[in-house]
Design a protein around this motif. Structure first.
Motif, PDB file in Angstrom:
ATOM      1  N   GLY A 225      -1.469 -50.757  42.979  1.00  0.00           N
ATOM      2  CA  GLY A 225      -0.213 -50.174  42.531  1.00  0.00           C
ATOM      3  C   GLY A 225      -0.513 -49.036  41.585  1.00  0.00           C
ATOM      4  O   GLY A 225      -1.626 -48.504  41.556  1.00  0.00           O
ATOM      5  N   GLU A 226       0.471 -48.660  40.770  1.00  0.00           N
ATOM      6  CA  GLU A 226       0.243 -47.598  39.802  1.00  0.00           C
ATOM      7  C   GLU A 226      -0.760 -48.074  38.752  1.00  0.00           C
ATOM      8  O   GLU A 226      -0.541 -49.105  38.102  1.00  0.00           O
ATOM      9  CB  GLU A 226       1.552 -47.211  39.125  1.00  0.00           C
ATOM     10  N   PRO A 227      -1.885 -47.359  38.565  1.00  0.00           N
ATOM     11  CA  PRO A 227      -2.926 -47.814  37.625  1.00  0.00           C
ATOM     12  C   PRO A 227      -2.370 -48.023  36.213  1.00  0.00           C
ATOM     13  O   PRO A 227      -1.524 -47.258  35.734  1.00  0.00           O
ATOM     14  CB  PRO A 227      -3.956 -46.681  37.647  1.00  0.00           C
ATOM     15  N   LEU A 228      -2.850 -49.067  35.557  1.00  0.00           N
ATOM     16  CA  LEU A 228      -2.459 -49.362  34.185  1.00  0.00           C
ATOM     17  C   LEU A 228      -3.427 -48.658  33.238  1.00  0.00           C
ATOM     18  O   LEU A 228      -4.636 -48.905  33.274  1.00  0.00           O
ATOM     19  CB  LEU A 228      -2.471 -50.874  33.945  1.00  0.00           C
ATOM     20  N   GLN A 229      -2.896 -47.783  32.410  1.00  0.00           N
ATOM     21  CA  GLN A 229      -3.726 -46.943  31.548  1.00  0.00           C
ATOM     22  C   GLN A 229      -3.706 -47.466  30.110  1.00  0.00           C
ATOM     23  O   GLN A 229      -2.642 -47.647  29.518  1.00  0.00           O
ATOM     24  CB  GLN A 229      -3.218 -45.498  31.564  1.00  0.00           C
TER      25      GLN A 229
END
Length: 328
Positions: A225-229
């Protein structure tokens, strides 16, 4: 006696898991869907934690070499006893020589990803550290510490005994549904390093869909999914973890620790799937998409009370059925 007729099905013997051994570096193992295990055992009059066969890949075949009552729970797997179709979440009677086949429903559509085959008295394998569960990484427990293969023979604890059959349950996926925007969902408690991630990433985690990738198994589910930064790079020492913990490696793509998870790890902890929802995650097929719902401690405890109440209802239904007069 039950003889396995399949090969390369990745089926294992599992009970409720190995408790109290994390301090020695031994993971819990156990059924990926603990509700399916407990319900199947209760329907047979077993201890809820009795060992069963967990089947994640179909087709899977076994032959009963003795008369034996059994229950099928978990995934709907188009089961057949010889040529007779069987109901899921139901108690059945097998006679010596009959073959049970678990396969994909017609058209390939599948509800759930793992079937539990529970037998009267439980699967009789030796206990190791207080559990009969297979620990694949350590190669102990279950049947010779490995996945089942063609030619393996297992003993049922009460083979040949008379058992009430021909009744069943409505599965918890229908009685305890949880979805967000039409997708299966699980509830998550924020964990120790949660606030160490960008607010935009935290918001995206709850708002987005997450795909369970092909690099997922009993050890862990790798998500896409959208990378966790992170707000800043995090380097932390290895620390204790348990099934359900969501860790975030440098790629930013989360990993959810599952039943065969190692007992320690050094990646930041973003959240933890609550104990009451691990069965939902265990039944999510590889390649499917899931959603996450943020909850607090009180909601997590209430959810666990709800699943325990459901099992209590199962016990009462089974007791009523067993006490009813037998029809001729």
């Amino acid at each position: 006696m039950i003889e396995v007729l399949s090969s390369a099905a990745l089926a294992t013997v599992q009970d409720a898991g190995r408790k109290g051994s994390l301090r020695w570096g031994v993971g819990t193992s156990g059924a990926m869907d603990n509700l399916a295990l407990a319900a199947g055992n209760l329907m047979l009059g077993n201890d809820p934690n009795a060992a069963a066969i967990e089947v994640p890949v179909f087709p899977f075949k076994v032959r009963f070499d003795e008369d034996c009552a059994f229950a099928l729970t978990g995934a709907d797997c188009a089961a057949r006893l010889d040529d007779t179709p069987l109901m899921p979440w139901w108690v059945h009677q097998a006679h010596a020589g009959q073959v049970l086949t678990l396969g994909l429903p017609q058209g390939g559509a599948q509800r759930g990803s793992r079937a539990m085959l529970c037998v009267a008295g439980g699967v009789d394998v030796p206990e190791v550290l207080g559990s009969r569960s297979t620990q694949l990484r350590g190669a102990f427990g279950g049947h010779e510490g490995r996945a089942l293969r063609r030619g393996d023979v297992l003993r049922a604890g009460r083979a040949g005994e008379t058992c009430r059959t021909h009744f069943g349950l409505v599965p918890p996926s229908l009685t305890l549904p949880l979805q967000v925007d039409g997708l299966p969902a699980v509830r998550v408690l924020p964990a120790a390093e949660y606030l160490g991630f960008e607010k935009s990433s935290r918001d995206a985690f709850w708002a987005g869909e997450w795909k369970i990738t092909a690099q997922s198994d009993r050890y862990g589910y790798r998500l896409e999914g959208e990378p966790l930064q992170p707000v800043a790079p995090m380097e932390i020492r290895s620390h204790g973890i348990v099934p359900g913990v969501i860790q975030v490696p440098h790629s930013g793509q989360p990993i959810i620790q599952m039943r065969d998870a190692q007992p320690s790890g050094g990646y930041p902890k973003f959240g933890t799937v609550i104990e009451a929802d691990l069965w939902r995650l265990g039944q999510a097929p590889i390649g499917s998409r899931i959603r996450f719902v943020e909850v607090g401690w009180a909601e997590a405890v209430a959810a666990l009370d709800e699943t325990e109440a459901w099992l209590g209802k199962v016990s009462r239904v089974v007791e009523l059925h067993r006490s009813a007069p037998q029809r001729n």
